[in-house]
Design a protein around this motif. Structure first.
Motif, short mmCIF file in Angstrom:
data_model
loop_
_atom_site.label_atom_id
_atom_site.label_comp_id
_atom_site.label_asym_id
_atom_site.label_seq_id
_atom_site.Cartn_x
_atom_site.Cartn_y
_atom_site.Cartn_z
N GLY A 13 38.60 40.99 21.82
CA GLY A 13 37.35 40.60 21.74
C GLY A 13 37.38 38.90 22.68
O GLY A 13 35.99 38.17 23.27
N VAL A 14 38.33 37.99 22.29
CA VAL A 14 38.37 36.65 22.39
C VAL A 14 38.22 36.86 24.72
O VAL A 14 37.87 35.73 25.03
CB VAL A 14 38.50 35.94 21.83
N SER A 15 39.42 37.47 24.67
CA SER A 15 39.39 37.43 26.19
C SER A 15 38.43 38.28 27.13
O SER A 15 38.09 37.24 27.78
CB SER A 15 40.82 37.99 26.15
N SER A 16 37.83 38.84 26.37
CA SER A 16 36.55 39.30 27.47
C SER A 16 35.09 38.77 27.20
O SER A 16 34.31 38.53 28.20
CB SER A 16 36.17 40.83 26.26
N SER A 17 35.07 38.06 25.89
CA SER A 17 34.42 37.17 26.02
C SER A 17 34.30 35.84 26.99
O SER A 17 33.15 35.69 27.17
CB SER A 17 33.71 36.43 24.93
N ALA A 18 35.44 35.81 27.36
CA ALA A 18 36.03 34.06 27.67
C ALA A 18 35.31 34.78 29.55
O ALA A 18 34.93 34.31 30.53
CB ALA A 18 37.00 33.82 27.93
N ALA A 19 35.64 36.72 29.73
CA ALA A 19 35.93 36.63 31.16
C ALA A 19 34.18 36.97 31.67
O ALA A 19 33.92 36.78 32.47
CB ALA A 19 36.58 38.02 31.24
N ALA A 20 34.28 37.26 30.41
CA ALA A 20 32.04 37.44 30.65
C ALA A 20 31.05 36.44 30.91
O ALA A 20 30.64 36.21 31.75
CB ALA A 20 31.51 38.22 29.36
N CYS A 21 31.98 35.29 30.54
CA CYS A 21 31.25 34.10 30.86
C CYS A 21 31.69 33.22 32.30
O CYS A 21 31.02 33.04 33.33
CB CYS A 21 31.33 33.18 30.02
N LEU A 22 32.44 34.13 32.75
CA LEU A 22 32.52 33.81 34.09
C LEU A 22 32.43 35.15 34.87
O LEU A 22 32.10 34.59 36.15
CB LEU A 22 34.51 33.79 34.07
N THR A 23 32.51 35.95 35.24
CA THR A 23 31.41 36.91 35.50
C THR A 23 30.19 37.53 35.35
O THR A 23 30.07 38.77 36.43
CB THR A 23 32.07 38.46 35.55
N HIS A 24 29.51 37.15 34.37
CA HIS A 24 28.17 37.41 34.37
C HIS A 24 27.29 37.05 35.26
O HIS A 24 26.88 38.14 35.29
CB HIS A 24 27.62 36.59 33.06
N PRO A 257 28.84 45.51 44.29
CA PRO A 257 28.84 45.01 43.17
C PRO A 257 29.30 45.30 41.61
O PRO A 257 29.79 44.59 40.92
CB PRO A 257 27.25 44.25 42.77
N ALA A 258 29.77 46.34 41.38
CA ALA A 258 30.59 46.72 40.15
C ALA A 258 31.87 46.65 40.10
O ALA A 258 32.27 46.45 39.27
CB ALA A 258 30.30 48.43 40.11
N ALA A 259 31.98 46.44 41.60
CA ALA A 259 34.19 46.48 41.75
C ALA A 259 34.43 45.14 41.61
O ALA A 259 35.09 44.59 40.72
CB ALA A 259 34.39 47.30 42.46
N ILE A 260 33.53 44.50 41.82
CA ILE A 260 33.15 42.62 42.28
C ILE A 260 33.00 42.30 41.33
O ILE A 260 33.53 40.86 40.63
CB ILE A 260 32.04 42.71 43.13
N ARG A 261 32.67 43.18 40.33
CA ARG A 261 32.27 42.43 39.18
C ARG A 261 33.32 42.74 38.10
O ARG A 261 33.91 42.08 37.46
CB ARG A 261 30.82 42.62 38.00
N LEU A 262 33.78 44.46 37.60
CA LEU A 262 34.30 44.66 36.58
C LEU A 262 36.08 44.21 37.33
O LEU A 262 36.89 44.73 36.62
CB LEU A 262 34.27 46.75 37.09
N ILE A 263 36.59 43.87 38.01
CA ILE A 263 37.15 43.86 38.37
C ILE A 263 37.88 42.19 38.45
O ILE A 263 38.36 42.09 37.61
CB ILE A 263 37.97 44.45 40.03
#
Length: 286
Positions: A13-24, A257-263
């Motif tokens: 959860g912590v690592s996904s949240s950090a990643a979300a801040c960069l890819t939002h 954009p899904a790939a550019i976001r999810l990858i």
């Protein structure tokens, strides 16, 4: 006797949240593309339109809901997958076979998808608000305000609108991300050319992100349309048929954009996760 570090249950959860801040911002543009009724605007044009109308900060609309989603959906699926995997590896004194990883990933993702549905719904609505006329905007102040208002104005059942799609998508994403990451990392290490380092984590996570994108894109489109709608769709099947009328390409609308976001999100998530594991993980003796 050898000491190893394993991930703690909340690291996902912590690592996904950090990643979300960069890819939002990429996630926001993806939602805008998927909720178009016709394929009119491409990714770059959509980004320019949002910035021109609302300013650069509009690209971070709904960030609080995105973080809330990661701390429910991602925390749950990572906690289930990694806790059960590590326990089974310890009991069997070996690595789980791939088919068991797939089943475990699917189960963890399904449960996580259901738990994260309310936050996901608010996340999609907050992101979609930016492109709506002012009089039609919901204007949630933040994630908790959105959750409370949906519950108060539309009922608790609406909070779980699209839960079937979200859970199914969660299962597919988790198979692509968790199971494929584990397996690809195992195969890379088995070659003997690379060790358990950042390069290995990067290569395995790029592959996992690609798998996850291809697996879940059709469901992601339908889920986004269901959650952002007010009265257009009466259910999952209706949404599927209406989307199908737009042609097969409609199910892969926003694929790039899904790939550019999810990858990148997958890469950042696993690189953060591996660093947390290596530096702060629980020590086990094997």
């Amino acid at each position: 006797m050898q000491e190893n570090r394993i991930s703690r249950w909340y690291f996902g959860g912590v690592s996904s949240s950090a990643a979300a801040c960069l890819t939002h911002p990429l996630d926001l543009i993806k939602v805008h593309l998927q909720t178009q009724q016709e394929v009119r605007v491409k990714m770059i044009a959509m980004t320019v339109n949002v910035v021109r109308r609302e300013g650069y900060l509009a690209l971070y609309s709904g960030l609080s809901a995105s973080l809330c989603r990661q701390m429910t959906y991602s925390l749950s699926r990572f906690a289930i997958y990694e806790t059960v995997r590590d326990e089974m590896n310890r009991k069997n004194k070996g690595i789980m076979p791939f088919h068991q990883k797939v089943l475990l990933g699917a189960f963890g993702g399904f449960v996580g998808g259901f738990i994260g549905t309310p936050a996901d719904l608010v996340n999609v609505r907050m992101q979609n608000d930016v492109k709506l006329p002012i009089e039609l905007r919901r204007n949630y102040a933040h994630a908790l305000d959105g959750l409370f208002r949906v519950w108060k104005e539309e009922g608790i059942r609406k909070l779980f609108s699209g839960a079937t799609m979200a859970s199914t998508r969660g299962a597919l994403v988790s198979v692509g991300q968790l199971s494929c990451y584990d397996q690809s990392k195992q195969l890379v290490l088995a070659t003997g050319y690379l060790t358990d380092n950042i390069l290995t984590h990067f290569l395995a996570s790029v592959f996992a992100g690609g798998c996850a994108t291809i697996l879940c894109q059709p469901l992601d489109v339908v889920k986004t349309r269901l959650m952002s709608s007010k009265v257009e769709y009466v259910g999952v099947f209706h949404c599927l048929t209406e989307t199908a009328k737009l042609g097969p390409k409609a199910f892969y609308k926003g694929l790039v954009p899904a790939a550019i976001r999810l990858i990148p999100h997958t890469v950042f998530t696993f690189m953060f996760l591996e660093q947390l594991r290596q530096h702060f993980g629980a020590v086990v003796v094997t």
